[in-house]
Structure formats: C-alpha cells, structure tokens
Design a protein around this motif. Sequence first.
Motif, PDB file in Angstrom:
ATOM      1  N   GLY A  31      -6.350   1.216  -0.198  1.00 47.01           N
ATOM      2  CA  GLY A  31      -4.941   0.969  -0.504  1.00 47.01           C
ATOM      3  C   GLY A  31      -3.963   1.744   0.342  1.00 47.01           C
ATOM      4  O   GLY A  31      -2.757   1.521   0.240  1.00 47.01           O
ATOM      5  N   ASP A  32      -4.443   2.644   1.182  1.00 47.39           N
ATOM      6  CA  ASP A  32      -3.535   3.436   2.016  1.00 47.39           C
ATOM      7  C   ASP A  32      -3.094   2.661   3.256  1.00 47.39           C
ATOM      8  O   ASP A  32      -3.856   1.864   3.806  1.00 47.39           O
ATOM      9  CB  ASP A  32      -4.192   4.741   2.458  1.00 47.39           C
ATOM     10  N   VAL A  33      -1.880   2.928   3.681  1.00 45.26           N
ATOM     11  CA  VAL A  33      -1.355   2.379   4.927  1.00 45.26           C
ATOM     12  C   VAL A  33      -0.932   3.542   5.808  1.00 45.26           C
ATOM     13  O   VAL A  33      -0.053   4.322   5.430  1.00 45.26           O
ATOM     14  CB  VAL A  33      -0.150   1.455   4.687  1.00 45.26           C
ATOM     15  N   VAL A  34      -1.571   3.702   6.940  1.00 46.62           N
ATOM     16  CA  VAL A  34      -1.174   4.743   7.885  1.00 46.62           C
ATOM     17  C   VAL A  34       0.118   4.297   8.554  1.00 46.62           C
ATOM     18  O   VAL A  34       0.185   3.218   9.151  1.00 46.62           O
ATOM     19  CB  VAL A  34      -2.272   4.994   8.932  1.00 46.62           C
ATOM     20  N   VAL A  35       1.151   5.120   8.439  1.00 45.99           N
ATOM     21  CA  VAL A  35       2.446   4.834   9.054  1.00 45.99           C
ATOM     22  C   VAL A  35       2.674   5.913  10.105  1.00 45.99           C
ATOM     23  O   VAL A  35       2.783   7.099   9.788  1.00 45.99           O
ATOM     24  CB  VAL A  35       3.575   4.826   8.021  1.00 45.99           C
ATOM     25  N   GLY A  64       0.801  -1.218   0.000  1.00 46.70           N
ATOM     26  CA  GLY A  64       0.000   0.000   0.000  1.00 46.70           C
ATOM     27  C   GLY A  64       0.830   1.262   0.000  1.00 46.70           C
ATOM     28  O   GLY A  64       2.063   1.236   0.087  1.00 46.70           O
ATOM     29  N   ARG A  65       0.115   2.371  -0.110  1.00 50.51           N
ATOM     30  CA  ARG A  65       0.720   3.713  -0.143  1.00 50.51           C
ATOM     31  C   ARG A  65       0.851   4.251   1.271  1.00 50.51           C
ATOM     32  O   ARG A  65      -0.109   4.259   2.039  1.00 50.51           O
ATOM     33  CB  ARG A  65      -0.169   4.635  -0.980  1.00 50.51           C
ATOM     34  N   ALA A  66       2.036   4.717   1.619  1.00 51.01           N
ATOM     35  CA  ALA A  66       2.260   5.265   2.956  1.00 51.01           C
ATOM     36  C   ALA A  66       1.607   6.633   3.110  1.00 51.01           C
ATOM     37  O   ALA A  66       1.871   7.553   2.338  1.00 51.01           O
ATOM     38  CB  ALA A  66       3.750   5.383   3.240  1.00 51.01           C
ATOM     39  N   VAL A  67       0.726   6.728   4.108  1.00 53.18           N
ATOM     40  CA  VAL A  67       0.206   8.019   4.558  1.00 53.18           C
ATOM     41  C   VAL A  67       0.836   8.255   5.927  1.00 53.18           C
ATOM     42  O   VAL A  67       0.526   7.569   6.890  1.00 53.18           O
ATOM     43  CB  VAL A  67      -1.332   8.014   4.648  1.00 53.18           C
ATOM     44  N   THR A  68       1.762   9.184   5.977  1.00 51.87           N
ATOM     45  CA  THR A  68       2.588   9.359   7.174  1.00 51.87           C
ATOM     46  C   THR A  68       1.918  10.281   8.189  1.00 51.87           C
ATOM     47  O   THR A  68       1.332  11.302   7.841  1.00 51.87           O
ATOM     48  CB  THR A  68       3.956   9.932   6.796  1.00 51.87           C
ATOM     49  N   ALA A  84      -2.068  -0.603   8.814  1.00 50.16           N
ATOM     50  CA  ALA A  84      -1.550   0.417   9.715  1.00 50.16           C
ATOM     51  C   ALA A  84      -0.246  -0.071  10.321  1.00 50.16           C
ATOM     52  O   ALA A  84      -0.100  -1.257  10.643  1.00 50.16           O
ATOM     53  CB  ALA A  84      -2.561   0.737  10.817  1.00 50.16           C
ATOM     54  N   VAL A  85       0.689   0.861  10.472  1.00 51.96           N
ATOM     55  CA  VAL A  85       1.985   0.571  11.082  1.00 51.96           C
ATOM     56  C   VAL A  85       2.239   1.644  12.128  1.00 51.96           C
ATOM     57  O   VAL A  85       2.162   2.837  11.830  1.00 51.96           O
ATOM     58  CB  VAL A  85       3.115   0.601  10.034  1.00 51.96           C
ATOM     59  N   VAL A  86       2.541   1.223  13.355  1.00 52.86           N
ATOM     60  CA  VAL A  86       2.824   2.190  14.410  1.00 52.86           C
ATOM     61  C   VAL A  86       4.219   1.937  14.951  1.00 52.86           C
ATOM     62  O   VAL A  86       4.557   0.814  15.335  1.00 52.86           O
ATOM     63  CB  VAL A  86       1.761   2.153  15.537  1.00 52.86           C
TER      64      VAL A  86
END
Length: 224
Positions: free
Chosen positions: A77-81, A52-56, A109-111
């Motif tokens: 498709g977004d991935v919250v980073v 997915g696309r990183a949304v920082t 999601a990535v934290v």
Amino acid sequence: MPLDIRALPAPLDAALVEGLRKVDFPTLGHYLEEGFCDPALQRVAGSGKLVGRAVTVRTTATDSTVLHHAAGIVGPGDVVVLDTGGDRRHAPLGEVVVNALVARGAAGAVVDGLCTDIDALRDLGLPVYAFGRTPLTTKLHGLADGSLCAPITCGGVPVHPGDLVLGDANGLIIAPAGRLAAVLDEAIEDDAEEPALVAELHEGKPLGSLTGATETLRLLGAFN
C-alpha cells in the motif's frame, strides 16, 4: 542539506482508503484546489487507480542511495514519492528499484523527475508517475545528503509522509487524509447522481438548466 532519516508514517485509515477507491478522482476536483500535482506529471507505467500512503524520499541530482534504502523497507500500500531537488536530467527510478518495490508489495511510485527502463516498468505493471524518461541514471555515490519520511515537494505540491496519494490516467492528487475525508462523502454522492444527469442530457434537457448555471446567469442580469 544533511541526511534526515525518519521512521515510516502511521498506517492509513482502512475505511478512508476503501472509500477513495470508489470515488472518481476528478469529482474531488469539484471540492478541492490544493493537492493537485503539475499536470505534466503523468503515469508512464501501470494502469487503474492508485491509492496509497506516501513514503517521502529526497535525493540529490546524481545520488540515489537514500532511495535504494527506502525501496527495501516500504510495505503493502505504500507509494514512494521522490523529490529529486528539481533535477530533470537523471533518472533515479528504473527496473531494479521498481522490482524492489513490487517485491515489497508497494502500490506505486512517483518521481518529481525522470525514470528509465520504461519497457521493463510497463511489463512490471506497477503504477509509476514521472515527468519523462532518459537513459542517464543516478549512481550510488553515498553522499551525506537526502531524506526519508521528511516533508518534500513533488509536482509543485508539498508532501508529508503519510499523505494520501491518488492517481489515475488524469494525473495525481497528494493530500492529507483529513482534507480528503472532509469531502469524500459529498463526492461519492455526486458520482451516484451523475448517471441520471447524463440521461437527462440525452433526453434533450440543457446542461445549464439542470445545473442551475442558466438561472444564475439570469439573476446576474446576463439576459437583460
């Protein structure tokens, strides 16, 4: 640091995304050194491959106001980073935020920190990566600090909005699209050749002979 709220990044190239879904992510490790997150940053919910696309997002240790805003504007498709500024005590990511991401069609999601509500997260099935879990949560303090779609750091890796996030049970890779595109075709070829290599191993052929490692050692004088 002051608030820094920016627009969402440009869409990813659909052909590149599809190609990355086909490749075995550890094969990319044959060609890259950069982009590999701290191995302690592991999947705690969800399954399968994440592309997915990183949304920082950057938050403070105790305030998740910016994250709540971001969770309402991401798309399919977004991935919250999420960069927590190094905090390892508070969980900004839990049942409500992940439900918001699922409702928006986000990919994951990535934290760079902790999560909470792990049973609910596992029931939801969205891929979530974190360093661990805690019942101590962030609050909505409304501090004038944090960022959206600005450069951050996650798992020891610099992350820019629009980078590609690749995740599976082995861990995470976060890298610019161009860097991944440069090695993708060769990695896919490697994957295609691997079954034949494995078959030869089971026929009794030595791995070093098949890969050339034994010949390399010979040329280095290892057997003199």
